[in-house]
Structures are given as structure tokens and as C-alpha cells.
Design a protein around this motif. Structure first.
Motif, PDB file in Angstrom:
ATOM      1  N   LYS A 196      54.486  32.351  56.237  1.00  0.00           N
ATOM      2  CA  LYS A 196      53.246  32.629  55.491  1.00  0.00           C
ATOM      3  C   LYS A 196      52.628  31.356  54.914  1.00  0.00           C
ATOM      4  O   LYS A 196      51.415  31.192  54.947  1.00  0.00           O
ATOM      5  CB  LYS A 196      53.484  33.630  54.364  1.00  0.00           C
ATOM      6  CG  LYS A 196      53.645  35.044  54.836  1.00  0.00           C
ATOM      7  CD  LYS A 196      52.312  35.685  55.072  1.00  0.00           C
ATOM      8  CE  LYS A 196      52.489  37.162  55.395  1.00  0.00           C
ATOM      9  NZ  LYS A 196      51.263  37.824  55.681  1.00  0.00           N
ATOM     10  N   GLU A 197      53.433  30.458  54.384  1.00  0.00           N
ATOM     11  CA  GLU A 197      52.886  29.241  53.784  1.00  0.00           C
ATOM     12  C   GLU A 197      52.417  28.248  54.844  1.00  0.00           C
ATOM     13  O   GLU A 197      51.367  27.636  54.722  1.00  0.00           O
ATOM     14  CB  GLU A 197      53.929  28.582  52.874  1.00  0.00           C
ATOM     15  CG  GLU A 197      53.346  27.439  52.062  1.00  0.00           C
ATOM     16  CD  GLU A 197      54.345  26.895  51.058  1.00  0.00           C
ATOM     17  OE1 GLU A 197      54.411  25.657  50.949  1.00  0.00           O
ATOM     18  OE2 GLU A 197      55.048  27.680  50.406  1.00  0.00           O
ATOM     19  N   THR A 198      53.174  28.099  55.920  1.00  0.00           N
ATOM     20  CA  THR A 198      52.817  27.165  56.987  1.00  0.00           C
ATOM     21  C   THR A 198      51.586  27.630  57.747  1.00  0.00           C
ATOM     22  O   THR A 198      50.691  26.835  58.032  1.00  0.00           O
ATOM     23  CB  THR A 198      53.990  27.008  57.986  1.00  0.00           C
ATOM     24  OG1 THR A 198      55.142  26.585  57.261  1.00  0.00           O
ATOM     25  CG2 THR A 198      53.664  25.998  59.066  1.00  0.00           C
TER      26      THR A 198
ATOM     27  N   ASP B 164      40.499  37.841  53.851  1.00  0.00           N
ATOM     28  CA  ASP B 164      40.801  37.425  52.495  1.00  0.00           C
ATOM     29  C   ASP B 164      40.188  38.397  51.507  1.00  0.00           C
ATOM     30  O   ASP B 164      39.644  39.430  51.900  1.00  0.00           O
ATOM     31  CB  ASP B 164      40.363  35.978  52.237  1.00  0.00           C
ATOM     32  CG  ASP B 164      38.864  35.766  52.363  1.00  0.00           C
ATOM     33  OD1 ASP B 164      38.101  36.751  52.375  1.00  0.00           O
ATOM     34  OD2 ASP B 164      38.439  34.603  52.444  1.00  0.00           O
TER      35      ASP B 164
ATOM     36  N   GLN C   7      58.578  34.009  56.357  1.00  0.00           N
ATOM     37  CA  GLN C   7      58.993  32.595  56.315  1.00  0.00           C
ATOM     38  C   GLN C   7      57.908  31.649  56.836  1.00  0.00           C
ATOM     39  O   GLN C   7      57.973  30.453  56.601  1.00  0.00           O
ATOM     40  CB  GLN C   7      60.320  32.360  57.042  1.00  0.00           C
ATOM     41  CG  GLN C   7      60.282  32.559  58.543  1.00  0.00           C
ATOM     42  CD  GLN C   7      60.577  33.983  58.977  1.00  0.00           C
ATOM     43  OE1 GLN C   7      60.440  34.929  58.205  1.00  0.00           O
ATOM     44  NE2 GLN C   7      60.983  34.143  60.223  1.00  0.00           N
TER      45      GLN C   7
ATOM     46  N   SER D  43      48.716  29.256  57.227  1.00  0.00           N
ATOM     47  CA  SER D  43      47.725  29.789  56.315  1.00  0.00           C
ATOM     48  C   SER D  43      46.542  28.845  56.212  1.00  0.00           C
ATOM     49  O   SER D  43      46.683  27.630  56.240  1.00  0.00           O
ATOM     50  CB  SER D  43      48.339  29.974  54.925  1.00  0.00           C
ATOM     51  OG  SER D  43      47.362  30.471  54.037  1.00  0.00           O
ATOM     52  N   TRP D  44      45.394  29.421  56.137  1.00  0.00           N
ATOM     53  CA  TRP D  44      44.175  28.689  55.787  1.00  0.00           C
ATOM     54  C   TRP D  44      43.565  29.518  54.682  1.00  0.00           C
ATOM     55  O   TRP D  44      42.937  30.539  54.952  1.00  0.00           O
ATOM     56  CB  TRP D  44      43.242  28.555  56.992  1.00  0.00           C
ATOM     57  CG  TRP D  44      42.166  27.557  56.733  1.00  0.00           C
ATOM     58  CD1 TRP D  44      41.005  27.763  56.057  1.00  0.00           C
ATOM     59  CD2 TRP D  44      42.162  26.199  57.104  1.00  0.00           C
ATOM     60  NE1 TRP D  44      40.283  26.613  55.995  1.00  0.00           N
ATOM     61  CE2 TRP D  44      40.961  25.633  56.633  1.00  0.00           C
ATOM     62  CE3 TRP D  44      43.053  25.386  57.791  1.00  0.00           C
ATOM     63  CZ2 TRP D  44      40.631  24.299  56.825  1.00  0.00           C
ATOM     64  CZ3 TRP D  44      42.713  24.068  57.980  1.00  0.00           C
ATOM     65  CH2 TRP D  44      41.527  23.540  57.518  1.00  0.00           C
TER      66      TRP D  44
ATOM     67  N   ASP E  73      43.871  32.367  52.263  1.00  0.00           N
ATOM     68  CA  ASP E  73      44.683  33.586  52.290  1.00  0.00           C
ATOM     69  C   ASP E  73      44.605  34.301  53.631  1.00  0.00           C
ATOM     70  O   ASP E  73      44.936  35.471  53.741  1.00  0.00           O
ATOM     71  CB  ASP E  73      44.197  34.559  51.201  1.00  0.00           C
ATOM     72  CG  ASP E  73      44.480  34.043  49.812  1.00  0.00           C
ATOM     73  OD1 ASP E  73      45.467  33.311  49.648  1.00  0.00           O
ATOM     74  OD2 ASP E  73      43.704  34.368  48.898  1.00  0.00           O
TER      75      ASP E  73
ATOM     76  N   TYR F 294      54.217  22.014  65.184  1.00  0.00           N
ATOM     77  CA  TYR F 294      53.054  22.789  64.747  1.00  0.00           C
ATOM     78  C   TYR F 294      52.015  22.851  65.859  1.00  0.00           C
ATOM     79  O   TYR F 294      51.005  22.163  65.835  1.00  0.00           O
ATOM     80  CB  TYR F 294      52.430  22.172  63.491  1.00  0.00           C
ATOM     81  CG  TYR F 294      53.410  22.026  62.356  1.00  0.00           C
ATOM     82  CD1 TYR F 294      53.873  23.146  61.673  1.00  0.00           C
ATOM     83  CD2 TYR F 294      53.886  20.776  61.975  1.00  0.00           C
ATOM     84  CE1 TYR F 294      54.764  23.029  60.627  1.00  0.00           C
ATOM     85  CE2 TYR F 294      54.790  20.651  60.937  1.00  0.00           C
ATOM     86  CZ  TYR F 294      55.222  21.769  60.263  1.00  0.00           C
ATOM     87  OH  TYR F 294      56.111  21.649  59.240  1.00  0.00           O
TER      88      TYR F 294
ATOM     89  N   ASN G  67      46.053  35.011  56.850  1.00  0.00           N
ATOM     90  CA  ASN G  67      47.261  34.830  57.650  1.00  0.00           C
ATOM     91  C   ASN G  67      48.011  36.126  57.918  1.00  0.00           C
ATOM     92  O   ASN G  67      49.197  36.208  57.704  1.00  0.00           O
ATOM     93  CB  ASN G  67      48.189  33.803  57.010  1.00  0.00           C
ATOM     94  CG  ASN G  67      48.668  34.217  55.624  1.00  0.00           C
ATOM     95  OD1 ASN G  67      48.255  35.240  55.087  1.00  0.00           O
ATOM     96  ND2 ASN G  67      49.542  33.431  55.043  1.00  0.00           N
TER      97      ASN G  67
END
Length: 177
Positions: free
Chosen positions: A127-129, A160, A125, A131-132, A134, A151, A136
């Protein structure tokens, strides 16, 4: 961000930068300063300031500004690799626009490094928040997530698709909200 917070952040940044310029006399000090910034314990080292670049060059740390459009895109290269936890670091990058990521290109075992700083795997939940690109796989918030600070600065660890065997990234992800 509220005005008092902006003022406080500005004063802390100025203090950190002036302390950096005055105290970087040995590679040990440089290692300490970079480690603190990479682990979200101090502000990123911003070599867009020529005084800081001069101090770094004296310590055989080369700086390249890879962006001419005003965004933050700096690269620091160390003649003698830094040792941070169980990782060897020869390159540090500082990228930013709205928020920033001050991170190391490290060699070592990523899982062992993450465990050594008590980082946890990034849950699906987040993973998107968190991330820089790929990058993470592991994270550690530096303070609790609250309504006033949804945050917090976060140590982000990962690799990556272009990472070489035994190579990973870690550093401080700062949100600008």
C-alpha cells in the motif's frame, strides 16, 4: 540508472515523441496513443513540447501546464471522451518530479475495469509503495519485480476522497531510481 540504459530510454522517448507528432491525425490515433501511455505500453505524452501541444490542439484536445516551476503538472481535456476498456475518459493528468504518474480521470465501474486489464487488489504490504496520494486499490506490474528492477512501471487504479460516484483514476506509475 546506468548510462546505456539512460541512452536507450532517451532514444525511445525521442522516437515516441516524434512518432506522436507525426502520426496524430485522427482522434482514433490519439485514443490509441493515450491508451498505450496510460497502460504503461509507451512513454507518457509530454505536452511541454510545443509541437505536441499544437498537434493535440488540432485534435480538439486542450492542454494546460499547471506548474511553472519546472515540475511536470499537465492536464489534457478531450472534447470527445476517449473510450478505454469499459471506461470513459475526458481528462488525463501527468504529474511528475522524481518518478511520474500519467493517469486518467475515468467514469465507469472501477472493479470491472480492473478485472478487464487483469489488475489485482493492492496487498497491504504494498500500500505504501504503490501509492500516488490515496489512489491504490488495484495494480498491475508491467514486468516482473527483480533485483535489477525492484519498481517496474505499474498500472495503478483507484479513487480518492474527492472522487465522485462512478469515477476513478487509472494510469501508469513510473518510478525514478
Amino acid at each position: 540508472m546506468r548510462i546505456p540504459h539512460k541512452l536507450l530510454c532517451s532514444l525511445l522517448l525521442i522516437f515516441n515523441l516524434s512518432a506522436w507528432a507525426q502520426t496524430t491525425k485522427t482522434n482514433t490515433t490519439a485514443e490509441t496513443q493515450f491508451e498505450a501511455a496510460l497502460l504503461c505500453k509507451s512513454a507518457p505524452i509530454d505536452a511541454r513540447d510545443s509541437d505536441i501541444t499544437t498537434q493535440l490542439n488540432k485534435q480538439k484536445i486542450t492542454v494546460k501546464n499547471l506548474d511553472k516551476d519546472g515540475l511536470i503538472n499537465l492536464e489534457y481535456r478531450f472534447t470527445k471522451p476517449l473510450q478505454i476498456a469499459n471506461a470513459s475518459v475526458s481528462v488525463v493528468r501527468y504529474l511528475g518530479d522524481s518518478g511520474s504518474y500519467f493517469f486518467a480521470v475515468a467514469k465507469g465501474d472501477m472493479a470491472t475495469f480492473a478485472k478487464s486489464i487483469d489488475a489485482k487488489p493492492v496487498p497491504v504490504q504494498l500500500k505504501e509503495t504503490l501509492s500516488w496520494g490515496d489512489i491504490n486499490q488495484y495494480y498491475q506490474h508491467t514486468t516482473d519485480v527483480t533485483a535489477d528492477n525492484p519498481y517496474p512501471d505499474t498500472i495503478l487504479i483507484g479513487r480518492d476522497k474527492t472522487s465522485k460516484q462512478g469515477e476513478f483514476y487509472f494510469g501508469c506509475l513510473r518510478f525514478d531510481y
